[in-house]
Design a protein around this motif. Structure first.
Motif, PDB file in Angstrom:
ATOM      1  N   ALA A 213      51.523  33.710  41.047  1.00 44.09           N
ATOM      2  CA  ALA A 213      50.030  32.829  41.715  1.00 44.09           C
ATOM      3  C   ALA A 213      50.169  33.238  42.491  1.00 44.09           C
ATOM      4  N   ILE A 214      49.147  33.736  42.540  1.00 41.58           N
ATOM      5  CA  ILE A 214      48.250  34.614  44.369  1.00 41.58           C
ATOM      6  C   ILE A 214      48.176  33.015  44.819  1.00 41.58           C
ATOM      7  N   MET A 215      47.872  32.581  46.200  1.00 37.48           N
ATOM      8  CA  MET A 215      47.483  31.493  46.512  1.00 37.48           C
ATOM      9  C   MET A 215      46.681  31.930  47.792  1.00 37.48           C
ATOM     10  N   ARG A 216      45.782  31.007  48.041  1.00 33.61           N
ATOM     11  CA  ARG A 216      44.419  31.438  48.754  1.00 33.61           C
ATOM     12  C   ARG A 216      43.888  30.301  49.427  1.00 33.61           C
ATOM     13  N   ASP A 217      44.596  30.434  50.475  1.00 36.17           N
ATOM     14  CA  ASP A 217      43.566  28.654  51.396  1.00 36.17           C
ATOM     15  C   ASP A 217      43.053  27.544  50.237  1.00 36.17           C
ATOM     16  N   GLY A 218      44.556  26.808  49.926  1.00 33.51           N
ATOM     17  CA  GLY A 218      44.989  26.041  49.334  1.00 33.51           C
ATOM     18  C   GLY A 218      44.819  25.667  47.589  1.00 33.51           C
ATOM     19  N   LEU A 219      44.424  26.923  47.033  1.00 30.02           N
ATOM     20  CA  LEU A 219      43.617  27.219  45.553  1.00 30.02           C
ATOM     21  C   LEU A 219      44.530  28.181  45.228  1.00 30.02           C
ATOM     22  N   ILE A 220      45.134  27.803  43.398  1.00 30.89           N
ATOM     23  CA  ILE A 220      45.304  29.315  42.902  1.00 30.89           C
ATOM     24  C   ILE A 220      44.608  30.602  42.877  1.00 30.89           C
ATOM     25  N   GLU A 221      44.289  31.803  43.308  1.00 31.47           N
ATOM     26  CA  GLU A 221      43.353  32.824  43.138  1.00 31.47           C
ATOM     27  C   GLU A 221      43.466  33.336  41.711  1.00 31.47           C
ATOM     28  N   GLN A 222      44.490  34.015  41.139  1.00 30.14           N
ATOM     29  CA  GLN A 222      44.576  33.956  39.953  1.00 30.14           C
ATOM     30  C   GLN A 222      46.673  33.745  39.309  1.00 30.14           C
ATOM     31  N   ILE A 223      46.383  33.980  38.209  1.00 34.17           N
ATOM     32  CA  ILE A 223      47.744  33.268  37.754  1.00 34.17           C
ATOM     33  C   ILE A 223      47.724  34.583  36.716  1.00 34.17           C
ATOM     34  N   GLY A 224      49.217  35.603  36.544  1.00 33.33           N
ATOM     35  CA  GLY A 224      48.952  35.943  35.488  1.00 33.33           C
ATOM     36  C   GLY A 224      50.384  37.171  35.529  1.00 33.33           C
ATOM     37  N   ALA A 225      51.092  37.419  34.127  1.00 31.67           N
ATOM     38  CA  ALA A 225      51.649  38.406  34.152  1.00 31.67           C
ATOM     39  C   ALA A 225      51.752  39.850  35.739  1.00 31.67           C
ATOM     40  N   PRO A 226      52.775  40.312  36.468  1.00 29.81           N
ATOM     41  CA  PRO A 226      53.327  40.902  37.235  1.00 29.81           C
ATOM     42  C   PRO A 226      52.098  42.525  37.043  1.00 29.81           C
ATOM     43  N   GLU A 227      51.996  43.210  36.227  1.00 29.03           N
ATOM     44  CA  GLU A 227      51.421  44.194  35.538  1.00 29.03           C
ATOM     45  C   GLU A 227      49.690  43.411  35.039  1.00 29.03           C
ATOM     46  N   ASP A 228      49.608  42.458  34.606  1.00 36.42           N
ATOM     47  CA  ASP A 228      48.441  41.638  34.450  1.00 36.42           C
ATOM     48  C   ASP A 228      47.711  41.802  36.020  1.00 36.42           C
ATOM     49  N   ILE A 229      48.248  41.138  36.785  1.00 35.60           N
ATOM     50  CA  ILE A 229      48.196  40.878  38.262  1.00 35.60           C
ATOM     51  C   ILE A 229      47.573  42.341  39.304  1.00 35.60           C
ATOM     52  N   TYR A 230      48.928  43.012  38.591  1.00 35.21           N
ATOM     53  CA  TYR A 230      48.553  44.803  39.977  1.00 35.21           C
ATOM     54  C   TYR A 230      47.342  45.762  39.015  1.00 35.21           C
ATOM     55  N   GLU A 231      46.843  45.455  37.523  1.00 38.64           N
ATOM     56  CA  GLU A 231      46.609  46.432  36.854  1.00 38.64           C
ATOM     57  C   GLU A 231      44.744  45.625  36.778  1.00 38.64           C
ATOM     58  N   ARG A 232      44.962  44.094  36.372  1.00 33.58           N
ATOM     59  CA  ARG A 232      43.758  43.738  36.363  1.00 33.58           C
ATOM     60  C   ARG A 232      43.399  42.377  37.307  1.00 33.58           C
ATOM     61  N   PRO A 233      43.402  42.343  38.634  1.00 35.07           N
ATOM     62  CA  PRO A 233      43.096  41.894  39.449  1.00 35.07           C
ATOM     63  C   PRO A 233      41.155  41.408  39.326  1.00 35.07           C
ATOM     64  N   GLN A 234      40.747  39.688  39.741  1.00 34.05           N
ATOM     65  CA  GLN A 234      40.340  39.326  39.096  1.00 34.05           C
ATOM     66  C   GLN A 234      38.972  39.298  40.270  1.00 34.05           C
ATOM     67  N   THR A 235      39.637  39.496  41.354  1.00 32.19           N
ATOM     68  CA  THR A 235      38.878  39.369  42.939  1.00 32.19           C
ATOM     69  C   THR A 235      39.852  40.194  43.446  1.00 32.19           C
ATOM     70  N   ARG A 236      38.702  40.608  45.325  1.00 30.91           N
ATOM     71  CA  ARG A 236      38.771  41.696  45.864  1.00 30.91           C
ATOM     72  C   ARG A 236      40.099  40.901  46.528  1.00 30.91           C
ATOM     73  N   PHE A 237      40.519  39.683  47.526  1.00 30.76           N
ATOM     74  CA  PHE A 237      41.483  39.030  47.502  1.00 30.76           C
ATOM     75  C   PHE A 237      42.906  39.547  46.867  1.00 30.76           C
ATOM     76  N   ALA A 238      42.688  39.105  46.038  1.00 33.50           N
ATOM     77  CA  ALA A 238      43.940  39.578  44.456  1.00 33.50           C
ATOM     78  C   ALA A 238      44.504  40.998  45.092  1.00 33.50           C
ATOM     79  N   ALA A 239      43.649  41.762  44.745  1.00 28.90           N
ATOM     80  CA  ALA A 239      43.470  43.233  44.594  1.00 28.90           C
ATOM     81  C   ALA A 239      43.999  43.351  45.814  1.00 28.90           C
ATOM     82  N   GLU A 240      44.133  42.873  47.664  1.00 34.74           N
ATOM     83  CA  GLU A 240      44.397  43.614  48.296  1.00 34.74           C
ATOM     84  C   GLU A 240      46.018  43.240  48.545  1.00 34.74           C
ATOM     85  N   PHE A 241      46.011  42.424  48.629  1.00 36.54           N
ATOM     86  CA  PHE A 241      47.367  42.081  48.327  1.00 36.54           C
ATOM     87  C   PHE A 241      48.501  41.775  47.316  1.00 36.54           C
ATOM     88  N   ILE A 242      48.057  42.300  46.137  1.00 39.32           N
ATOM     89  CA  ILE A 242      48.920  43.382  46.037  1.00 39.32           C
ATOM     90  C   ILE A 242      48.471  44.421  45.754  1.00 39.32           C
TER      91      ILE A 242
END
Length: 352
Positions: free
Chosen positions: A203-232
């Motif tokens: 679960a990637i967190m940002r400013d008190g909220l969960i930005e995206q949650i998923g399996a490691p492969e999903d987070i890495y291969e299909r980030p939903q936002t630029r923040f999630a993509a930059e953080f992983i």
């Protein structure tokens, strides 16, 4: 097994949590990942009962434990500082909670031996904490928490005080301990590699909220936002516009070039602005265009880094694109040479 519903928390007039919701299944390893101040540790402390939320609920096996004190929850916590009793040997440290609960001596001894086997420290019963390495002390802290057989173990950056080599070793051991114990772990870290190596879900967190949650492969291969993509991972971002959508595949324009985007984004329409997320290890620089996605560029720099080559290319609009490739590559490019930035559209996520 654990359900966190709409947690809110503020300190000194500032919102730290702004509606965090999360579920964890029995035996699952879930990591809260994010920068300092995003609310990871506050969430963990609320689940542990060490901090009271301003709003929201925490349920364990369907029972509301939001108002219960820490000792009434079937939850244990492991901190970065280990918090071992320096005047007690390993056996007494592990057995401390069992003694408080009135567990008989023979049963205590059996469960301590069981935990020492689990953390691969059999024969260390008589040693004092000062006689142990950092990794051994951390394993004893985990054993002390697991010996009570909690439904959930909370871990607040437990490997943060270890050097890099020991951290990597402990990651492998910690995952093995978790799988063999069958206990759910909720883990807090700001280390992306640690999260990817350990977790069933992140679960990637940002400013008190969960930005995206998923399996490691999903987070890495299909980030939903630029923040999630930059953080992983490390990525390049190419600003593009959707020219049209053909059979579910967006056709993108960038730097006066048209090329296909990744399929699987049914919400995209002509005229939408998106960014192509190019992981640096997925970019290929070549003298000739390779495949359907290739942008002209100039090789700005090329640095040897042992097992890899780090390259920087400059697009016509001045944007830099970074790439990393194995040193065994056949094509040796020279700085100042005209090249193409190439990639496989199926390996490049699209983010807003």
């Amino acid at each position: 097994m654990l359900e966190i519903r709409d947690l809110h928390k503020g300190f000194d007039g500032a919102d730290v949590l702004r509606g965090v919701s999360l579920t964890i299944e029995t035996g699952e390893f879930v990591t809260l990942l994010g920068p300092s101040g995003c609310g990871k540790t506050t969430t963990l402390r609320i689940v542990a009962g060490l901090t009271a939320p301003d709003g929201g609920r925490v349920l364990l096996d369907g029972a509301d434990i939001t108002a219960l004190p820490p000792e009434k929850r079937d939850v244990n916590t492991v901190f970065q500082s280990y918090a071992l009793f320096p005047h007690m040997n390993v056996e007494r440290n592990i057995a401390y909670g069992l003694r408080l609960r009135g567990v008989k001596k023979d049963e205590r001894a059996r469960r301590v031996r069981e935990m020492l086997r689990l953390v691969a420290l059999e024969g260390f019963e008589g040693r004092m904490p000062s006689q142990l390495s950092g990794g051994q002390r951390q394993r004893i802290a985990i054993a002390r928490a697991l010996v009570l057989k909690p439904r959930l173990l909370l871990l607040d950056e437990p490997l943060g005080a270890l050097d890099l080599k020991l951290r990597q070793q402990m990651q492998r051991e910690l995952k093995d301990i978790q799988k063999r114990s069958g206990i759910a772990f909720l883990y807090v870290t700001h280390d992306q590699e640690e999260a990817l190596n350990l977790s069933d879900r992140i679960a990637i967190m940002r400013d008190g909220l969960i930005e995206q949650i998923g399996a490691p492969e999903d987070i890495y291969e299909r980030p939903q936002t630029r923040f999630a993509a930059e953080f992983i991972g490390q990525s390049n971002f190419l600003p593009c516009e959707v020219a049209e959508v053909e059979n579910g595949v967006p056709v993108l324009t960038c730097a006066d070039q048209r090329f296909p985007g990744r399929a699987g984004y049914p919400e995209l329409r002509a005229g939408d602005k998106v960014e192509v997320c190019l992981r640096i290890e997925r970019v290929r620089l070549s003298r000739r265009p390779i495949g359907s996605c290739a942008l002209p560029a100039v090789l700005r720099s090329r640095h040897y880094a042992g097992g890899s080559i780090r390259e920087t290319a400059l697009l016509p609009d001045g944007q830099e694109v970074f790439a990393i490739q194995q040193t065994s590559g056949d094509e040796r490019l020279e700085e100042g040479e005209s090249v193409y930035v190439c990639w496989n559209p199926n390996e490049a996520a699209l983010v807003r």
